[in-house]
Scaffold this active site. Structure first.
Site, PDB file in Angstrom:
ATOM      1  N   HIS A  46      21.182  71.255 -30.125  1.00  0.00           N
ATOM      2  CA  HIS A  46      20.811  70.237 -31.116  1.00  0.00           C
ATOM      3  C   HIS A  46      21.560  70.467 -32.427  1.00  0.00           C
ATOM      4  O   HIS A  46      20.994  70.912 -33.425  1.00  0.00           O
ATOM      5  CB  HIS A  46      19.296  70.241 -31.340  1.00  0.00           C
ATOM      6  N   HIS A  50      26.298  67.314 -30.891  1.00  0.00           N
ATOM      7  CA  HIS A  50      25.423  66.507 -30.037  1.00  0.00           C
ATOM      8  C   HIS A  50      25.179  65.134 -30.672  1.00  0.00           C
ATOM      9  O   HIS A  50      25.218  64.104 -29.989  1.00  0.00           O
ATOM     10  CB  HIS A  50      24.092  67.232 -29.824  1.00  0.00           C
ATOM     11  N   HIS A  87      19.255  61.167 -35.464  1.00  0.00           N
ATOM     12  CA  HIS A  87      18.137  61.259 -34.524  1.00  0.00           C
ATOM     13  C   HIS A  87      17.653  62.684 -34.290  1.00  0.00           C
ATOM     14  O   HIS A  87      16.517  62.884 -33.842  1.00  0.00           O
ATOM     15  CB  HIS A  87      18.515  60.610 -33.181  1.00  0.00           C
ATOM     16  N   ASP A  88      18.451  63.699 -34.611  1.00  0.00           N
ATOM     17  CA  ASP A  88      18.012  65.095 -34.517  1.00  0.00           C
ATOM     18  C   ASP A  88      18.240  65.832 -35.834  1.00  0.00           C
ATOM     19  O   ASP A  88      18.371  67.064 -35.857  1.00  0.00           O
ATOM     20  CB  ASP A  88      18.745  65.823 -33.380  1.00  0.00           C
ATOM     21  N   ASP A 205      20.941  59.611 -25.655  1.00  0.00           N
ATOM     22  CA  ASP A 205      20.519  60.979 -25.948  1.00  0.00           C
ATOM     23  C   ASP A 205      20.702  61.899 -24.745  1.00  0.00           C
ATOM     24  O   ASP A 205      20.888  63.111 -24.903  1.00  0.00           O
ATOM     25  CB  ASP A 205      19.047  60.968 -26.382  1.00  0.00           C
TER      26      ASP A 205
END
Length: 267
Positions: A46, A50, A87-88, A205
């Site tokens: 993560h 990514h 998103h992360d 994802d």
């Protein structure tokens, strides 16, 4: 390198979104580099690489499926790219279950409900409150609210605990209907539009599942290492070991066929 910020800037510029929304190029570049720096490079999986991979996969899904024609106006496209990039954001390299079990501050703050995903969205929007990063401050309030809503819905929807709930939604069944040949798909309503975008980001994802085997194996290797690191923490704290997180045994590579069949393919 700076794959995330470079790709993000390139796509936003190529799609004409800088001119469309009168974005300040220098501020955009600064914001993207700041978002990128919010990813921990020590996370095996993560991390910003990514996020860049998810961004490019979402871009392909959007244009390959024709979502940019019926599901996304220009503001929606900007929001979709932003959602993929953040998103992360601020991911600690640990799962929601671990944060909840240890009473982590994020679990406490978000009442054990998708603490990671809520943190990703909240930390990203906190950046936009900075004067030097307020990229959308000049837009009408209605546009800023629509942008924020779409980003939050897409990011929070990446929580795997919501996976089967999202797929079981009656709206999801409707969204599988095929448009007439030669025409772009269009949503029945706002709920179906947002659900489709959630599914698109969820597919992106886990997009490495659709890559060549050698690429997928590289992603799987770093994911496995990140899970093993959490397993090491669980062992040290005397917590029950999460399935497939014990580095003395086979890891997530053991479950890939089942994950592909029951999680990835339904997307």
């Amino acid at each position: 390198g700076h794959a995330l910020s470079a790709l993000g800037y390139y796509l936003i510029q190529r799609e004409g979104l800088i001119d469309k929304f009168r974005l300040k190029p220098v501020m955009l570049a600064r914001l993207l580099r700041t978002i990128e720096s919010g990813y921990n490079p020590d996370n095996p999986y993560h991390n910003a690489t990514h996020a860049a991979d998810v961004l490019q996969t979402l871009h392909v899904i959007i244009h390959g499926a024709g979502l940019h024609a019926g599901y996304l106006d220009r503001l929606g496209l900007l929001a979709a790219y932003f959602a993929a990039m953040v998103h992360d954001h601020g991911h600690p390299g640990l799962t929601n279950d671990f944060l909840i079990a240890t009473g982590d501050v994020l679990a406490v703050r978000y009442n054990d409900k998708s603490p990671l995903e809520n943190h990703h969205a909240a930390s990203a929007f906190a950046l936009l409150q900075r004067h030097d990063l307020d990229l959308l401050g000049h837009l009408p309030q209605q546009d800023r609210a629509a942008f924020r809503k779409q980003v939050i819905e897409m990011v929070v929807g990446t929580d795997m605990k919501q996976h089967f709930t999202i797929l079981a939604s009656p709206t999801a069944a409707v969204s599988t209907a095929q448009p007439p040949p030669g025409s772009a798909p269009s949503p029945l309503d706002e709920a179906e539009r947002l659900l489709t975008l959630q599914v698109a980001l969820k597919a992106a994802d886990v997009g490495h599942l659709g890559e060549e085997l050698c690429v997928h194996e590289r992603w799987l290797g770093v994911l496995e290492e990140e899970f093993f690191r959490q397993g090491d923490k669980e062992k040290a704290l005397g917590l029950p070991m999460s399935p497939l997180f014990d580095r003395a045994k086979q890891g997530v590579s053991k479950s890939q066929v089942g994950f592909y069949d029951f999680v990835a393919l339904p997307l």
